[in-house]
Write a protein that holds these residues in place. Structure first.
Motif, PDB file in Angstrom:
ATOM      1  N   ARG A  46       0.832  -1.210   0.000  1.00 31.31           N
ATOM      2  CA  ARG A  46       0.000   0.000   0.000  1.00 31.31           C
ATOM      3  C   ARG A  46       0.864   1.256   0.000  1.00 31.31           C
ATOM      4  O   ARG A  46       0.618   2.200  -0.759  1.00 31.31           O
ATOM      5  N   LEU A  47       1.879   1.264   0.850  1.00 31.96           N
ATOM      6  CA  LEU A  47       2.796   2.405   0.881  1.00 31.96           C
ATOM      7  C   LEU A  47       3.516   2.555  -0.449  1.00 31.96           C
ATOM      8  O   LEU A  47       3.589   3.654  -1.015  1.00 31.96           O
ATOM      9  N   ALA A  48       4.034   1.440  -0.977  1.00 37.30           N
ATOM     10  CA  ALA A  48       4.795   1.476  -2.226  1.00 37.30           C
ATOM     11  C   ALA A  48       3.936   1.951  -3.387  1.00 37.30           C
ATOM     12  O   ALA A  48       4.388   2.723  -4.236  1.00 37.30           O
ATOM     13  N   ASP A  57       5.843  -0.999 -10.253  1.00 39.51           N
ATOM     14  CA  ASP A  57       6.903  -0.456  -9.398  1.00 39.51           C
ATOM     15  C   ASP A  57       6.658  -0.827  -7.940  1.00 39.51           C
ATOM     16  O   ASP A  57       7.610  -1.098  -7.197  1.00 39.51           O
ATOM     17  N   ALA A  58       5.393  -0.819  -7.528  1.00 31.63           N
ATOM     18  CA  ALA A  58       5.068  -1.157  -6.139  1.00 31.63           C
ATOM     19  C   ALA A  58       5.476  -2.589  -5.816  1.00 31.63           C
ATOM     20  O   ALA A  58       6.034  -2.871  -4.746  1.00 31.63           O
ATOM     21  N   GLU A  59       5.202  -3.495  -6.725  1.00 30.74           N
ATOM     22  CA  GLU A  59       5.585  -4.894  -6.512  1.00 30.74           C
ATOM     23  C   GLU A  59       7.103  -5.044  -6.442  1.00 30.74           C
ATOM     24  O   GLU A  59       7.625  -5.835  -5.654  1.00 30.74           O
ATOM     25  N   GLU A  60       7.805  -4.279  -7.287  1.00 26.16           N
ATOM     26  CA  GLU A  60       9.267  -4.305  -7.252  1.00 26.16           C
ATOM     27  C   GLU A  60       9.782  -3.798  -5.908  1.00 26.16           C
ATOM     28  O   GLU A  60      10.741  -4.345  -5.340  1.00 26.16           O
ATOM     29  N   VAL A  61       9.144  -2.757  -5.396  1.00 26.05           N
ATOM     30  CA  VAL A  61       9.543  -2.191  -4.112  1.00 26.05           C
ATOM     31  C   VAL A  61       9.312  -3.201  -2.987  1.00 26.05           C
ATOM     32  O   VAL A  61      10.156  -3.357  -2.099  1.00 26.05           O
ATOM     33  N   VAL A  62       8.177  -3.875  -3.018  1.00 23.90           N
ATOM     34  CA  VAL A  62       7.871  -4.869  -1.982  1.00 23.90           C
ATOM     35  C   VAL A  62       8.931  -5.970  -1.965  1.00 23.90           C
ATOM     36  O   VAL A  62       9.454  -6.345  -0.907  1.00 23.90           O
ATOM     37  N   GLN A  63       9.258  -6.486  -3.137  1.00 24.48           N
ATOM     38  CA  GLN A  63      10.261  -7.544  -3.224  1.00 24.48           C
ATOM     39  C   GLN A  63      11.619  -7.066  -2.707  1.00 24.48           C
ATOM     40  O   GLN A  63      12.302  -7.771  -1.960  1.00 24.48           O
ATOM     41  N   GLU A  64      12.013  -5.869  -3.127  1.00 22.14           N
ATOM     42  CA  GLU A  64      13.310  -5.325  -2.728  1.00 22.14           C
ATOM     43  C   GLU A  64      13.341  -5.054  -1.226  1.00 22.14           C
ATOM     44  O   GLU A  64      14.353  -5.304  -0.554  1.00 22.14           O
ATOM     45  N   ALA A  65      12.242  -4.540  -0.687  1.00 19.81           N
ATOM     46  CA  ALA A  65      12.189  -4.207   0.738  1.00 19.81           C
ATOM     47  C   ALA A  65      12.361  -5.447   1.606  1.00 19.81           C
ATOM     48  O   ALA A  65      13.151  -5.451   2.567  1.00 19.81           O
ATOM     49  N   VAL A 163       2.720  11.135   1.851  1.00 17.28           N
ATOM     50  CA  VAL A 163       2.124   9.798   1.855  1.00 17.28           C
ATOM     51  C   VAL A 163       2.220   9.172   3.240  1.00 17.28           C
ATOM     52  O   VAL A 163       1.239   8.627   3.757  1.00 17.28           O
ATOM     53  N   MET A 164       3.392   9.258   3.849  1.00 16.94           N
ATOM     54  CA  MET A 164       3.576   8.634   5.161  1.00 16.94           C
ATOM     55  C   MET A 164       2.735   9.319   6.231  1.00 16.94           C
ATOM     56  O   MET A 164       2.163   8.653   7.107  1.00 16.94           O
ATOM     57  N   ARG A 165       2.610  10.628   6.163  1.00 15.45           N
ATOM     58  CA  ARG A 165       1.898  11.363   7.206  1.00 15.45           C
ATOM     59  C   ARG A 165       0.389  11.310   7.033  1.00 15.45           C
ATOM     60  O   ARG A 165      -0.347  10.970   7.975  1.00 15.45           O
TER      61      ARG A 165
END
Length: 218
Positions: A46-48, A57-65, A163-165
């Protein structure tokens, strides 16, 4: 027991369960880390997605994280909340992904286009159960488009802070940790992002207010 007490106890139970899973992972049990991934992948995605603006890109971020989290898990041993820890890693991965995308787009020197199935796979485009009219749906899509354009115009730090706040409910200290800045600087970044978004969305808001005043709002 109040709902707030239940929520606090639930959060504590998850943190304790995460701590056990971390210990088991460090002891060589890879299945234990899979439990952590399954438990926290939704919030990380959700954040990504909100930071990168698209599913790929979000899926890539999840995998990398989660990969970085696994590689650096030894550094987590003294920490108390795995969810917060991997969340920060994901935010930094998203920033890295945005920078990489900007470089790629600059090399291509052509406008970035969405995947052909982007509208179908984008969870934010799913029609709610109450089945809005085509007119209202058009208006919602227009607002979404305006919001995406306004977010894209923000700097990496501003977009991350906003986004975070305001979408993820993170505290200023957590945002400052991700941005590697002081708390006061993080507050200023959040404020600056909000002001820019308000300015960018003002024309849309004014048109809607005018339509309401004239009784022509859809």
């Amino acid at each position: 027991m109040s709902r707030m007490q239940q929520s606090v106890e639930s959060t504590q139970a998850i943190a304790e369960s995460d701590a056990v899973a971390v210990e088991r992972t460090l002891a060589g049990d890879r299945d234990a880390y899979r439990v952590l991934v399954e438990r926290h992948s939704h919030s990380v995605f959700r954040l990504a997605y909100r930071m990168t603006g698209n599913r790929h890109d979000a899926e890539e971020v999840v995998q990398e994280a989660f990969l970085r989290g696994y590689q650096k898990l030894g550094q987590f041993a003294a920490r108390s909340n795995f969810g917060t820890w991997v969340y920060r890693i994901a935010a930094n991965c998203a920033i890295d992904r945005l920078r990489q995308r900007q470089k790629e787009e600059a090399r291509r020197e052509t406008p970035r286009t969405e995947d052909r199935d982007g509208m179908e796979s984008d969870p934010l485009n799913r029609v709610p159960d109450e089945a809005p009219t085509p007119e209202r749906l058009t208006q919602s899509l227009e607002l979404r488009k305006q919001m995406e354009q306004a977010l894209a115009a923000l700097s990496e730090a501003e977009r991350t802070a906003f986004v975070m706040r305001h979408w993820e409910g993170c505290g200023i200290e957590e945002i400052a940790g991700v941005l590697k800045s002081s708390s006061s600087a993080a507050k200023n970044t959040v404020f600056r992002a909000v002001q820019k978004l308000r300015h960018a969305l003002q024309p849309f808001v004014e048109r809607k207010a005018q339509a309401r005043a004239m009784g022509t709002e859809l």
